[in-house]
Scaffold this active site. Structure first.
Site, mmCIF file in Angstrom:
data_model
loop_
_atom_site.group_PDB
_atom_site.id
_atom_site.type_symbol
_atom_site.label_atom_id
_atom_site.label_comp_id
_atom_site.label_asym_id
_atom_site.label_seq_id
_atom_site.Cartn_x
_atom_site.Cartn_y
_atom_site.Cartn_z
ATOM 1 N N LEU A 232 -8.897 -3.818 -7.913
ATOM 2 C CA LEU A 232 -8.749 -2.736 -6.945
ATOM 3 C C LEU A 232 -9.185 -3.265 -5.584
ATOM 4 O O LEU A 232 -10.204 -3.962 -5.487
ATOM 5 C CB LEU A 232 -9.608 -1.527 -7.332
ATOM 6 C CG LEU A 232 -9.173 -0.710 -8.556
ATOM 7 C CD1 LEU A 232 -10.256 0.285 -8.931
ATOM 8 C CD2 LEU A 232 -7.863 0.009 -8.285
ATOM 9 N N ASP A 233 -8.427 -2.948 -4.532
ATOM 10 C CA ASP A 233 -8.829 -3.403 -3.211
ATOM 11 C C ASP A 233 -9.992 -2.562 -2.702
ATOM 12 O O ASP A 233 -10.456 -1.628 -3.361
ATOM 13 C CB ASP A 233 -7.647 -3.381 -2.241
ATOM 14 C CG ASP A 233 -7.016 -1.999 -2.102
ATOM 15 O OD1 ASP A 233 -7.717 -0.995 -2.320
ATOM 16 O OD2 ASP A 233 -5.822 -1.927 -1.767
ATOM 17 N N ALA A 234 -10.475 -2.905 -1.518
ATOM 18 C CA ALA A 234 -11.706 -2.287 -1.015
ATOM 19 C C ALA A 234 -11.541 -0.791 -0.788
ATOM 20 O O ALA A 234 -12.480 -0.017 -1.036
ATOM 21 C CB ALA A 234 -12.134 -2.980 0.283
ATOM 22 N N ARG B 228 0.539 2.782 -1.436
ATOM 23 C CA ARG B 228 0.466 3.368 -0.087
ATOM 24 C C ARG B 228 1.837 3.313 0.591
ATOM 25 O O ARG B 228 2.212 4.251 1.296
ATOM 26 C CB ARG B 228 -0.584 2.630 0.735
ATOM 27 C CG ARG B 228 -1.999 2.750 0.169
ATOM 28 C CD ARG B 228 -3.021 2.106 1.095
ATOM 29 N NE ARG B 228 -4.349 2.152 0.491
ATOM 30 C CZ ARG B 228 -4.905 1.134 -0.156
ATOM 31 N NH1 ARG B 228 -4.246 -0.022 -0.237
ATOM 32 N NH2 ARG B 228 -6.102 1.237 -0.688
#
Length: 330
Positions: free
Chosen positions: A97-99, A236
């Protein structure tokens, strides 16, 4: 990792990654807490050895010195002499998972790292809840990015949004069948479809197997996405493209993973439970389900074979190729 105290730490477990933290920071924090728990255990009693010590003998004023056999502890293995018993643990990370994203993050300890490879080869789906905002566009598809456009959204209705989501799901399901390389006229394909096992067994672009709107209150909307081979940036971008299909613009304000394969939010340990005993209990509780699901997805014996067979450690970097609405529509 072969000592008795670490025998229960071989396997998979899930933690909840909060937004704003990198996955590497989460992994390092879990490793630090495990090392503290392992080294905090009561040290075994030191071994005794016989030493001849020089000491006085007698009660008078003139005491003679003589050697006396005395049992003293051996301090060569004491933690204050040789340091902590365990200094490192090998922890693998599942689908990252990204930040900015949050949710379920699967970790593997010891031989459990090999199960991450099996989990990746099974190409299991994952669930996300994605929150979007209508009326603006940014350079990185996030609401905190640089604003590049504003637009009206009064014409957007729940029915129009549901229609666009249905078109997305239909086009991606066609792509799913294409990448799975199955003949739908065969009995094998029918049985796999009944068990829900139709999925590409090789690398592919992001595929959405199900998508629906669960909350709509303009300018905010919340969609639930079931997908595979995705990245959070692609999700996104999906919100951005949904806005374009609705003749407006949209940005993503939240990406939250609620399920990763056979791990859900109920299995994810919160920050207050990243300790040795909680992780041991989580690994033991998940072990039967992990073996059963891997056997169901990969074949008999593969769910438990990875615990004994040597394998290549994997840090779970999944495929990250982009796929827009226009590329899967064909």
């Amino acid at each position: 990792m072969g000592s008795r105290g670490l025998a229960r730490l071989h396997g998979l477990f899930a933690v909840y990654k909060p937004p704003g933290l990198k996955w590497k920071h989460v992994r390092d924090t879990v490793e630090l807490q495990l090392l503290k728990g392992v080294n905090a255990g009561k040290a075994p009693a030191p071994e005794q050895r016989v030493r001849f010590l020089l000491g006085p003998v007698g009660d008078g004023e003139e005491k003679a010195l003589t050697l006396t056999a005395t049992s003293v502890p051996t301090l060569t293995n004491h933690p204050l002499v040789c340091g902590p018993a365990c200094t490192s643990l090998k922890i693998g990370v599942g689908h990252r998972l990204d930040a900015q994203a949050s949710g379920v993050l699967v970790l593997g300890v010891g031989h459990g790292r090999r199960l991450l490879t099996s989990m990746y080869n099974a190409h299991l789906t994952k669930d996300y809840t994605v929150r979007g905002l209508l009326g603006k566009a940014t350079d990185d598809f996030c609401d905190e990015g640089r604003l590049v456009e504003k637009s009206t959204y009064d014409h957007v209705t729940r029915e129009k949004l549901d229609r666009i989501l249905a078109l997305i799901q239909g086009s991606h399901q066609k792509a799913l069948v294409m990448y799975s390389s199955l003949d739908l006229q065969t009995q094998e394909a029918y049985e796999m479809a009944v068990r829900g096992l139709i999925r590409p067994m090789n690398k592919s672009p992001m595929l959405v197997t199900a998508i629906q709107c669960i909350h709509f209150a303009p300018p905010e909307f919340l969609i639930q996405v079931q997908c595979m081979h995705e990245t959070q940036k692609q999700l996104r971008r999906l919100v951005h493209e949904i806005g374009l299909e609705l003749k407006t613009t949209a940005v993503c304000s939240q990406v939250r993973r609620t399920r990763d394969g056979f791990f859900t939010l109920d299995d994810a340990l919160l920050r207050t439970h990243w300790d040795l005993h909680s992780i041991e209990d989580a690994i033991q509780a998940a072990a039967p389900r992990v073996a059963a699901e891997l056997e169901r997805s990969l074949g008999p014996g593969l769910g438990t074979q990875q615990l004994q067979d040597p394998g290549r450690p994997w840090d779970s970097r999944g495929p990250s190729s982009a796929l827009g609405l226009e590329s899967c529509a064909g």
